[in-house]
Scaffold this motif. Structure first.
Motif, PDB file in Angstrom:
ATOM      1  N   GLU A   8       0.816  -1.209   0.000  1.00 58.74           N
ATOM      2  CA  GLU A   8       0.000   0.000   0.000  1.00 58.74           C
ATOM      3  C   GLU A   8       0.853   1.264   0.000  1.00 58.74           C
ATOM      4  O   GLU A   8       0.403   2.319  -0.454  1.00 58.74           O
ATOM      5  CB  GLU A   8      -0.936  -0.008   1.211  1.00 58.74           C
ATOM      6  N   THR A   9       2.069   1.156   0.506  1.00 57.95           N
ATOM      7  CA  THR A   9       2.958   2.332   0.529  1.00 57.95           C
ATOM      8  C   THR A   9       3.843   2.393  -0.719  1.00 57.95           C
ATOM      9  O   THR A   9       4.758   3.219  -0.790  1.00 57.95           O
ATOM     10  CB  THR A   9       3.849   2.299   1.788  1.00 57.95           C
ATOM     11  N   GLY A  10       3.587   1.508  -1.659  1.00 61.20           N
ATOM     12  CA  GLY A  10       4.321   1.556  -2.926  1.00 61.20           C
ATOM     13  C   GLY A  10       5.498   0.618  -3.028  1.00 61.20           C
ATOM     14  O   GLY A  10       6.157   0.559  -4.070  1.00 61.20           O
ATOM     15  N   GLU A  11       5.800  -0.133  -1.965  1.00 59.33           N
ATOM     16  CA  GLU A  11       6.902  -1.081  -2.031  1.00 59.33           C
ATOM     17  C   GLU A  11       6.472  -2.326  -2.800  1.00 59.33           C
ATOM     18  O   GLU A  11       5.281  -2.617  -2.918  1.00 59.33           O
ATOM     19  CB  GLU A  11       7.378  -1.457  -0.622  1.00 59.33           C
ATOM     20  N   LYS A  12       7.444  -3.055  -3.290  1.00 62.32           N
ATOM     21  CA  LYS A  12       7.164  -4.228  -4.101  1.00 62.32           C
ATOM     22  C   LYS A  12       7.835  -5.457  -3.499  1.00 62.32           C
ATOM     23  O   LYS A  12       9.005  -5.723  -3.773  1.00 62.32           O
ATOM     24  CB  LYS A  12       7.656  -4.012  -5.535  1.00 62.32           C
ATOM     25  N   PRO A  13       7.128  -6.209  -2.660  1.00 62.55           N
ATOM     26  CA  PRO A  13       7.721  -7.415  -2.057  1.00 62.55           C
ATOM     27  C   PRO A  13       8.217  -8.378  -3.123  1.00 62.55           C
ATOM     28  O   PRO A  13       7.618  -8.514  -4.193  1.00 62.55           O
ATOM     29  CB  PRO A  13       6.565  -8.020  -1.259  1.00 62.55           C
ATOM     30  N   THR A  14       9.319  -9.027  -2.830  1.00 63.97           N
ATOM     31  CA  THR A  14       9.904  -9.984  -3.763  1.00 63.97           C
ATOM     32  C   THR A  14       9.204 -11.336  -3.637  1.00 63.97           C
ATOM     33  O   THR A  14       8.513 -11.605  -2.643  1.00 63.97           O
ATOM     34  CB  THR A  14      11.396 -10.165  -3.473  1.00 63.97           C
ATOM     35  N   PRO A  15       9.375 -12.216  -4.628  1.00 63.27           N
ATOM     36  CA  PRO A  15       8.771 -13.548  -4.514  1.00 63.27           C
ATOM     37  C   PRO A  15       9.254 -14.305  -3.282  1.00 63.27           C
ATOM     38  O   PRO A  15       8.501 -15.062  -2.682  1.00 63.27           O
ATOM     39  CB  PRO A  15       9.197 -14.244  -5.811  1.00 63.27           C
ATOM     40  N   ASN A  16      10.503 -14.083  -2.892  1.00 67.42           N
ATOM     41  CA  ASN A  16      11.020 -14.792  -1.720  1.00 67.42           C
ATOM     42  C   ASN A  16      10.272 -14.378  -0.457  1.00 67.42           C
ATOM     43  O   ASN A  16      10.044 -15.193   0.443  1.00 67.42           O
ATOM     44  CB  ASN A  16      12.517 -14.511  -1.563  1.00 67.42           C
ATOM     45  N   SER A  17       9.874 -13.106  -0.368  1.00 72.45           N
ATOM     46  CA  SER A  17       9.123 -12.630   0.797  1.00 72.45           C
ATOM     47  C   SER A  17       7.788 -13.348   0.891  1.00 72.45           C
ATOM     48  O   SER A  17       7.382 -13.806   1.967  1.00 72.45           O
ATOM     49  CB  SER A  17       8.912 -11.115   0.707  1.00 72.45           C
ATOM     50  N   TRP A  18       7.084 -13.433  -0.230  1.00 72.22           N
ATOM     51  CA  TRP A  18       5.793 -14.141  -0.220  1.00 72.22           C
ATOM     52  C   TRP A  18       5.985 -15.622   0.068  1.00 72.22           C
ATOM     53  O   TRP A  18       5.157 -16.254   0.746  1.00 72.22           O
ATOM     54  CB  TRP A  18       5.097 -13.957  -1.563  1.00 72.22           C
ATOM     55  N   ALA A  19       7.077 -16.208  -0.432  1.00 70.65           N
ATOM     56  CA  ALA A  19       7.329 -17.632  -0.189  1.00 70.65           C
ATOM     57  C   ALA A  19       7.595 -17.902   1.290  1.00 70.65           C
ATOM     58  O   ALA A  19       7.237 -18.963   1.812  1.00 70.65           O
ATOM     59  CB  ALA A  19       8.507 -18.108  -1.031  1.00 70.65           C
ATOM     60  N   ILE A  20       8.224 -16.948   1.974  1.00 70.37           N
ATOM     61  CA  ILE A  20       8.461 -17.088   3.420  1.00 70.37           C
ATOM     62  C   ILE A  20       7.133 -17.177   4.155  1.00 70.37           C
ATOM     63  O   ILE A  20       6.930 -18.033   5.035  1.00 70.37           O
ATOM     64  CB  ILE A  20       9.291 -15.908   3.948  1.00 70.37           C
ATOM     65  N   VAL A  21       6.213 -16.282   3.802  1.00 69.17           N
ATOM     66  CA  VAL A  21       4.895 -16.279   4.453  1.00 69.17           C
ATOM     67  C   VAL A  21       4.144 -17.566   4.117  1.00 69.17           C
ATOM     68  O   VAL A  21       3.487 -18.161   4.971  1.00 69.17           O
ATOM     69  CB  VAL A  21       4.084 -15.038   4.025  1.00 69.17           C
ATOM     70  N   SER A  22       4.272 -18.011   2.867  1.00 67.95           N
ATOM     71  CA  SER A  22       3.640 -19.270   2.471  1.00 67.95           C
ATOM     72  C   SER A  22       4.154 -20.424   3.324  1.00 67.95           C
ATOM     73  O   SER A  22       3.380 -21.268   3.792  1.00 67.95           O
ATOM     74  CB  SER A  22       3.930 -19.548   0.995  1.00 67.95           C
ATOM     75  N   ALA A  23       5.466 -20.451   3.551  1.00 66.99           N
ATOM     76  CA  ALA A  23       6.058 -21.509   4.390  1.00 66.99           C
ATOM     77  C   ALA A  23       5.532 -21.419   5.817  1.00 66.99           C
ATOM     78  O   ALA A  23       5.318 -22.440   6.480  1.00 66.99           O
ATOM     79  CB  ALA A  23       7.574 -21.390   4.374  1.00 66.99           C
ATOM     80  N   GLY A  24       5.333 -20.193   6.302  1.00 64.72           N
ATOM     81  CA  GLY A  24       4.779 -20.022   7.644  1.00 64.72           C
ATOM     82  C   GLY A  24       3.389 -20.601   7.757  1.00 64.72           C
ATOM     83  O   GLY A  24       3.045 -21.258   8.754  1.00 64.72           O
ATOM     84  N   TYR A  25       2.570 -20.374   6.750  1.00 59.38           N
ATOM     85  CA  TYR A  25       1.214 -20.947   6.762  1.00 59.38           C
ATOM     86  C   TYR A  25       1.255 -22.466   6.643  1.00 59.38           C
ATOM     87  O   TYR A  25       0.429 -23.174   7.229  1.00 59.38           O
ATOM     88  CB  TYR A  25       0.381 -20.349   5.629  1.00 59.38           C
ATOM     89  N   LEU A  26       2.204 -22.984   5.873  1.00 60.27           N
ATOM     90  CA  LEU A  26       2.360 -24.442   5.798  1.00 60.27           C
ATOM     91  C   LEU A  26       2.634 -25.028   7.170  1.00 60.27           C
ATOM     92  O   LEU A  26       2.072 -26.059   7.551  1.00 60.27           O
ATOM     93  CB  LEU A  26       3.504 -24.801   4.841  1.00 60.27           C
ATOM     94  N   ASP A  27       3.522 -24.374   7.925  1.00 64.23           N
ATOM     95  CA  ASP A  27       3.864 -24.864   9.268  1.00 64.23           C
ATOM     96  C   ASP A  27       2.648 -24.862  10.187  1.00 64.23           C
ATOM     97  O   ASP A  27       2.544 -25.680  11.104  1.00 64.23           O
ATOM     98  CB  ASP A  27       4.977 -24.007   9.874  1.00 64.23           C
ATOM     99  N   LYS A  28       1.714 -23.930   9.948  1.00 61.95           N
ATOM    100  CA  LYS A  28       0.504 -23.855  10.782  1.00 61.95           C
ATOM    101  C   LYS A  28      -0.614 -24.741  10.248  1.00 61.95           C
ATOM    102  O   LYS A  28      -1.674 -24.866  10.874  1.00 61.95           O
ATOM    103  CB  LYS A  28       0.006 -22.408  10.852  1.00 61.95           C
TER     104      LYS A  28
END
Length: 525
Positions: free
Chosen positions: A402-422
């Motif tokens: 929302e502030t204009g930054e562009k998360p990298t694919p690795n950032s989203w993959a980290i969050v995906s891994a976190g949800y996998l663990d849960k």
């Protein structure tokens, strides 16, 4: 010569931050270093003789009318040769010192193959007579780019006059780089016989013993140095300290520390105290660790890396107050903080679960307008996921968008891994889709196979067939098609009673054979 292998063995982030990096997420998303080799092919034309003793014009990375400013922006290896040839064709002088500085600069930027092209051009055109030092650099570059065999072949062509301590040492370094213990020992003996063994040569051997797990050999090398009158330097002692520490021989480590401190001709550097403190902490010898850490701090002189090590050591001890005190001193004493410094501080705070303080540091980094490095925010993302705060990590990414930054694919993959663990497979899939969707922000990024396997297994068991097809199609944009993708498609199709003929045809096109499990699934139709 490029930095000898032993310099890279000196205590670094991989040693000091080991405990900070033990989680599966940190290991999963650390970036490996990429090495590559390029061919030996080159071409050149005859150039005018170089002026060896003349003082060349000063150069910088600016686009001034000098040779370096032409070579600096070049990226293709053979283009370097063309630039050199063109320079000579224009009737310009070629200075030996300038060419040597260009090689040195290219090596410092890890542009080894281009540095080798320049060195080869010098050798082929004979613009000046290469000294033993020039040949040593050439041997080292060949070793890095083409491997030890090519370096050894070049070394054998040198005259006896050019085979001195520097060229012998360069070839030794090539053997060490490739973990060739027997060749290293044989070559080292030749150097001893010729009286060419310096502290650098012995340090290389120590580093090789460390790499090959022969830690008990390192103190023996230190003793041999003393016997043969080769003065150990800080690196020699540091390697030995580390050897004792890693073998939990703290008594010998302390004795050696005392020996070094008693010397009047040398002073222990902060790096050595850092290693000793780390091993004392591992052994729960906190008082001894504190003693080393205080001495370490006394050695710091606007040394940002030293502050990073000390902060991480206090993180191991759980002392947030000392960490914050040192962070303040680092900001006052060092000209500026770079991304590495913020990563260290964030990782240390995350280790202690001090997320509020970590968020403050991240905001400070964000407002400092540093060159964007996804590893900085990813450190906090990983911390959130480790503590089960995956929703917070996702919110952090969405807020940044929302502030204009562009998360990298690795950032989203980290969050995906976190949800996998849960066990939240739906969110894990959603975040992985985001990762693939923004792949252009890091073209080298690839999803982790283990992560994809779990998501495909869940989709094949519970996902809508259209969802499975869409995800497999998306996956094909970032990784090669494989049997797991087709397994998921077949299983999901069989589950909903859909015909699999088109899937089987696609498998033939992709040259993927049915395995026994797939055949069993097809029998259930």
């Amino acid at each position: 010569m490029s930095k000898p292998y032993v310099q890279s063995i000196a205590i670094d982030n991989s040693t000091m931050f080991a405990a900070l990096n033990r989680s599966s997420l940190l290991k999963l998303y650390s970036r490996p270093r990429n090495f590559f080799s390029l061919g030996k092919k080159f071409s050149c034309t005859v150039a005018t003789a170089a002026v060896r003793d003349a003082i060349p014009p000063k150069y910088s990375t600016s686009r001034s009318g000098n040779l370096f400013s032409r070579i600096s922006p070049v990226r293709r290896d053979n283009d370097v040769v063309q630039v050199l040839d063109q320079w000579v064709a224009e009737g310009r002088k070629v200075y030996a010192l300038e060419l040597q500085r260009i090689i040195r600069d290219l090596r410092s930027r890890k542009r080894f193959s281009q540095a080798l092209k320049v060195s080869e051009w010098i050798s082929q055109t004979r613009v000046f007579t290469m000294s033993p030092s020039d040949h040593a650099v050439h041997v080292d570059l060949i070793g890095v780019v083409q491997g030890w065999k090519a370096a050894e072949s070049y070394f054998k062509t040198l005259s006896d006059q050019d085979k001195n301590a520097k060229t012998f040492g360069a070839l030794l370094n090539c053997y060490v780089q490739e973990d060739l213990l027997i060749k290293t020992l044989v070559h080292m003996q030749r150097m001893k016989d010729l009286g060419y063994c310096s502290s650098l040569a012995y340090n290389n051997l120590m580093a090789l013993y460390k790499k090959t797990g022969k830690l008990e050999k390192i103190p023996e090398i230190l003793s041999e140095m003393k016997t043969h009158g080769v003065a150990p330097n800080n690196f020699s002692y540091r390697m030995c300290i580390q050897s004792f520490g890693e073998r939990s021989d703290l008594s010998s480590m302390e004795k050696l520390l005392d020996e070094i401190e008693s010397k009047t001709d040398m002073s222990i550097d902060w790096n050595t105290y850092s290693i000793a403190a780390y091993h004392f902490i591992k052994a729960n010898e906190k008082e001894k660790a504190f003693t080393c850490m205080k001495k370490l701090e006394e050695k710091l002189d606007k040394e940002a890396m030293g502050y990073n090590h000390l902060i991480s050591l206090y993180a191991h001890l759980g002392d947030k107050d000392e960490m914050m005190r040192l962070w303040g001193l680092q900001k006052l004493g060092c000209k500026k903080q770079i991304n590495r410094d913020y990563i260290t501080m964030l990782a240390s705070l995350v280790k202690l679960g001090e997320f509020e303080a970590a968020e403050t540091v991240l905001k400070e980094w964000d407002s400092s307008h540093h060159t964007y490095d996804s590893r900085v925010p990813n450190t906090l993302l990983i911390g959130y996921c480790q503590k089960g705060l995956v929703e917070k990590s996702e919110k952090m990414l969405r807020d940044s968008m929302e502030t204009g930054e562009k998360p990298t694919p690795n950032s989203w993959a980290i969050v995906s891994a976190g949800y996998l663990d849960k066990g939240n497979m739906g969110k894990a899939l959603e975040c992985m889709k985001w990762a693939i969707a923004v792949k252009e922000r890091d073209e080298k990024w690839k999803p982790k196979p283990g992560q994809i396997t779990k998501i495909l297994q869940w989709l094949s068991d519970e996902g809508e067939i259209e969802e499975v097809e869409a995800f497999v199609w998306q996956l094909r944009t970032v990784m090669s098609v494989n049997k797991q993708m087709y397994h998921a498609l077949i299983k999901a199709s069989v589950r909903v009673g859909r015909d699999t003929a088109s899937i089987l045809d696609a498998m033939k096109t992709d040259e993927i054979d049915l395995d026994d499990e797939m055949k069993m699934l097809l029998c259930l139709r």
